[in-house]
Design an enzyme around this catalytic site. Sequence first.
Site, short mmCIF file in Angstrom:
data_model
loop_
_atom_site.label_atom_id
_atom_site.label_comp_id
_atom_site.label_asym_id
_atom_site.label_seq_id
_atom_site.Cartn_x
_atom_site.Cartn_y
_atom_site.Cartn_z
CE LYS A 162 8.38 -24.90 45.72
NZ LYS A 162 7.01 -25.41 45.59
NE ARG A 201 -0.15 -29.10 44.77
CZ ARG A 201 0.72 -28.11 44.94
NH1 ARG A 201 0.81 -27.15 44.04
NH2 ARG A 201 1.50 -28.07 46.01
CE1 TYR A 255 13.39 -12.12 14.41
CE2 TYR A 255 13.29 -12.49 16.78
CZ TYR A 255 13.95 -12.61 15.57
OH TYR A 255 15.18 -13.23 15.53
CG MET A 307 16.56 -17.40 22.47
SD MET A 307 17.16 -18.74 21.42
CE MET A 307 15.61 -19.45 20.86
#
Length: 425
Positions: free
Chosen positions: A50, A148, A282, A330
Amino acid sequence: MTATSGNTSSAAAVPPVRVRAEIDLAALRANVRAVRERVGPRVQVMAVVKADAYGHGAVRCARAARQAGATWLGTATPDEALALRAAGDSGRLMCWLWTPGGPWREAVEADVDVSVSGLWALREAVAAARTVGRPARVHLKADTGLGRNGCQPGDWPELVDAARAAEADGTVRVTGLWSHFACADEPGHPSIDAQLTAFREMTGYATARGLTPEVRHIANSPATLTLPHAHFDLVRAGIAIYGISPSPELGVPADFGLRPVMTLTASLALVKRVPGGHGVSYGHHYTTPGETTLALVPAGYADGIPRHASGCGPVLVAGKWRTVAGRVAMDQFVVDLGGDSAEVGDEAVLFGPGDRGEPTAEDWANAVGTIAYEIVTRIGARVPRVYRDAEGDAHGTGAVGAAGAAATMTGGARVTGGPQPATGG
């Protein structure tokens, strides 16, 4: 880049790229074989592929797992399963995360085993089977305590009886009974025995009512590695086949005969001297303590590098562990080389098996407060996968077919433009 241990071709033959994930298919096969040896010949192995094989590439990893003896493949979504069929896989294949209106007809047509946790899903599977004109292969899922997906014990008799009735009219074949552990990665957790008791009771009820499943299964990777009494007929090996321990408390990969499959590297985009007191990235959360050398690693959170790794993510550059200096952006981050030097184009190893002293996915997980599953799975679509295959992939039965022909072979490594969403290779 120096080839990692276990590979037969030199990675230097592959042109440098900004960032890439090297996938060692020989290691994946060895991991599947290690799981098979652990569970013994009477227990089947499902290779869980998966989420694009946990970020490693579903088509190529599925093929390798089949070749190593995995008799089942497992996916979460039906789209993942159908994509494997489109790529040529013809063996037993199960998917378990369904929503109303899903591609039930297509799954039945493709001979995909589907999971059913409630009457609504059984009804949709039956309707699809009637449309197609063949029985739906169904695994009934029991909620034994995870909370779940899965059918609650109080609702189980109704679901079992409805499934038995569907078998009687030829629209369903109940091929499996299954459940999932909540805390198998926590040795000695009381929920483990409680869930096993519930599973035995619920599967016992189903067989007493006339169901004859091919397989009963509850064991995920941690249970596969540490709970032999939970193996039943089939184990679902996910993170283990990618060479990552499901829990540090259980042991490191080598303790189980496993080897990490993914190595993530980048080519330095810039190396420069800067003075002391120079802000980095940043927010200037890092300021150079003195004159130093900064190296720019051209990978960022758009590639799957956790922003939480700002100031703490480990990277091997110029033969030493470094720490991400300042914020992960990013597309890039910076490391401070101190008094060391490097050249543009030199390799930065973010994680790998650890053979060369590089960090592992587990080291990244520890640094950012998550699990290694997330570190490898989140590596993004713009990171090319480079496939190393010491054993070749021309053999195996029921394996994924020749998908991804558009990928190119260079220097013994197959390079693709990112994770394979199912139809690529």
